[in-house]
Design an enzyme around this catalytic site. Structure first.
Site, PDB file in Angstrom:
ATOM      1  N   ASP A 183       0.831  -1.203   0.000  1.00 20.69           N
ATOM      2  CA  ASP A 183       0.000   0.000   0.000  1.00 20.69           C
ATOM      3  C   ASP A 183       0.865   1.253   0.000  1.00 20.69           C
ATOM      4  OD1 ASP A 183      -2.102   1.779   0.150  1.00 20.69           O
ATOM      5  OD2 ASP A 183      -2.380   1.540   2.306  1.00 20.69           O
TER       6      ASP A 183
ATOM      7  N   ASP B 125      -1.780   5.724  -5.761  1.00 22.45           N
ATOM      8  CA  ASP B 125      -2.108   4.759  -4.722  1.00 22.45           C
ATOM      9  C   ASP B 125      -2.128   3.353  -5.315  1.00 22.45           C
ATOM     10  OD1 ASP B 125      -3.005   3.374  -2.543  1.00 22.45           O
ATOM     11  OD2 ASP B 125      -5.037   4.178  -2.570  1.00 22.45           O
TER      12      ASP B 125
END
Length: 455
Positions: free
Chosen positions: A117, A371
């Protein structure tokens, strides 16, 4: 001790006159009494403030200088990657469409299949669990791959296989199965739960440490640092306490020793998870790759192992690679990260213009968060309308719609035309180019995706 720094500027006013203005800024020494009492300044790691000109005072100054020189000089390694390998695994819908990889931590080392992440900082794993996702192999091995097969006229059936391998190579480029937990991934082994007391290299992370959010509210310098992180998804969080332990890595190909590297990092002992973390998303932990000082890339760079960078690259089949310290290839295009509210908190880039084919559209600039946990690119409403309208104008195909789905711009085409790359029947698709500062650009090679099983 106080030092005054005087800066001189020339201010030019519209009438052509100039006026000399003086600005001053006070520099406060890191170990001064003022710094010690200043609101918000963290207590030192062992809770002891060094007396001016004492032995400890000079030792800490020297330690800080050496650390800064390590950052400026060449790092120890060109790049590092996890000892289990640099490969990332796309695990499909049941696991949040995130990319995963195996990570070894502790002594003796224990393996964890963690989600990647870039939108968060902390590296956490299930630990001393009070509320964690299931970790047994039997729970996940019941999930099998389903590959939908098509003939020239559409859907003809399904094919199940735990190993996610397509036996028909003509279809493998398009009709593949996202890797899921099963015999091929878990190797019939349970996922692991971290036990700090079971690792000889584990150390408590005190709440007096500057990276602990408790900071000046730390009641006891020896108390462990607690943490709670709430993520963007509804009611999804992890909480527990921080520890320090080693991450097992291997050096890049230019390092002739090829010896394993045990690098100390901060790890979240996640004893309680909520929301998506109990329903298949990151059941074995999450590796935060953000800009924060507590993230693994930042921690490795500060210790002088690598440059403060990493690369996370993906192939068209969704497989990928992660390298800490990698700075890419020479001659590659770059764009700077932009601050958020004056601070570099996450990966934000600025797009100056969107181009469809040879047509570059006015008023299509925007800032966007990079992201790794998000599948689609979301544009501001006004930019989106300009982009899709121009794209639709240039597409040579009839529009279609799918009831119950959010897609506004769908086009009819036979699925087999895409599978066999035949020029007959394939819509004319214009290119989509994002232009950044300094005339750098990124061409979106495939701005559409194909939905199979229908025409």
């Amino acid at each position: 001790m106080e030092i005054r720094l005087i800066l001189f500027f020339i201010l030019c006013i519209e009438c052509g006159l100039s006026e000399q203005i003086k600005y001053s800024a006070r520099l406060v020494h890191r170990f001064s009494d003022e710094a010690k009492t200043h609101h918000g300044v963290r207590v030192l790691r062992n809770g002891v403030w060094p007396s001016r000109r004492s032995l400890e005072y000079y030792r800490r100054l020297l330690s800080s200088d050496l650390q800064r020189q390590t950052l400026k000089l060449n790092p120890k390694f060109q790049f590092l990657y996890p000892s289990e390998g640099s490969a990332t695994l796309p695990l499909g819908n049941d696991f949040g469409w995130l990319h995963y990889m195996w990570i070894d931590i502790g002594t003796p080392h224990v393996s964890f299949l963690v989600a990647l992440d870039a939108g968060s900082d902390l590296f956490w794993v299930p630990c001393d669990c009070m509320q964690c996702a299931p970790l047994s192999a039997s729970y996940y091995s019941s999930l099998v791959c389903i590959i939908l097969l098509y003939d020239l006229f559409g859907f003809i059936g399904s094919w199940h296989d735990n190993n996610c391998l397509d036996a028909r190579p003509n279809w493998s480029a398009i009709l593949r199965c996202s890797l899921v937990f099963g015999a091929s991934i878990m190797q019939d082994k349970d996922l692991n739960e971290y036990n700090p007391s079971g690792s000889s290299t584990s150390k408590p992370f005190p709440c007096s440490h500057q990276l602990c959010e408790l900071g000046p509210n730390c009641p006891n310098p020896k108390q462990q640092c607690p943490y709670t992180i709430n993520y963007y998804s509804d009611d999804t969080s992890t909480s527990g306490f921080l520890v320090e332990d080693v991450l097992h890595l291997l050096p890049g190909h230019d390092d002739i020793s090829n010896k394993s590297v045990q690098a100390p990092v901060v790890i979240g002992c996640g004893s309680k998870q909520t929301g998506g973390y109990l329903n298949g998303v990151a059941p074995d932990g999450l590796l935060g790759l953000g800009l924060g000082e507590i993230s693994v890339p930042s921690f490795l760079a500060k210790a002088g192992y690598i440059r403060n960078s990493f690369s996370l690259c993906f192939n068209e089949d969704d497989s990928g690679r992660l390298f800490f310290g990698d700075q890419g290839i020479s001659g590659q295009q770059t764009t700077p990260f932009l601050p958020l509210n004056g601070k570099n908190l996450t990966y934000i880039v600025g797009v100056d213009t969107c181009c469809i084919g040879s047509s570059c559209l006015e008023n299509t600039e925007f800032q966007v968060l990079v992201d790794s946990g998000t599948s689609f690119t979301f544009l501001p409403d006004q930019v989106y309308e300009r982009v899709v309208n121009e794209f639709d104008r240039q597409v040579n195909a009839s529009k279609s719609s799918f009831k119950g789905y959010p897609w506004q711009y769908c086009y009819k085409s036979r699925a087999e035309h895409f599978i066999f790359s035949s020029s007959h029947g394939v819509p004319k698709l214009p290119s989509l180019t994002l232009k950044f500062a300094a005339n750098n650009s990124f061409v979106v090679s495939k701005p559409v995706f194909v939905i199979y099983g229908t025409q």
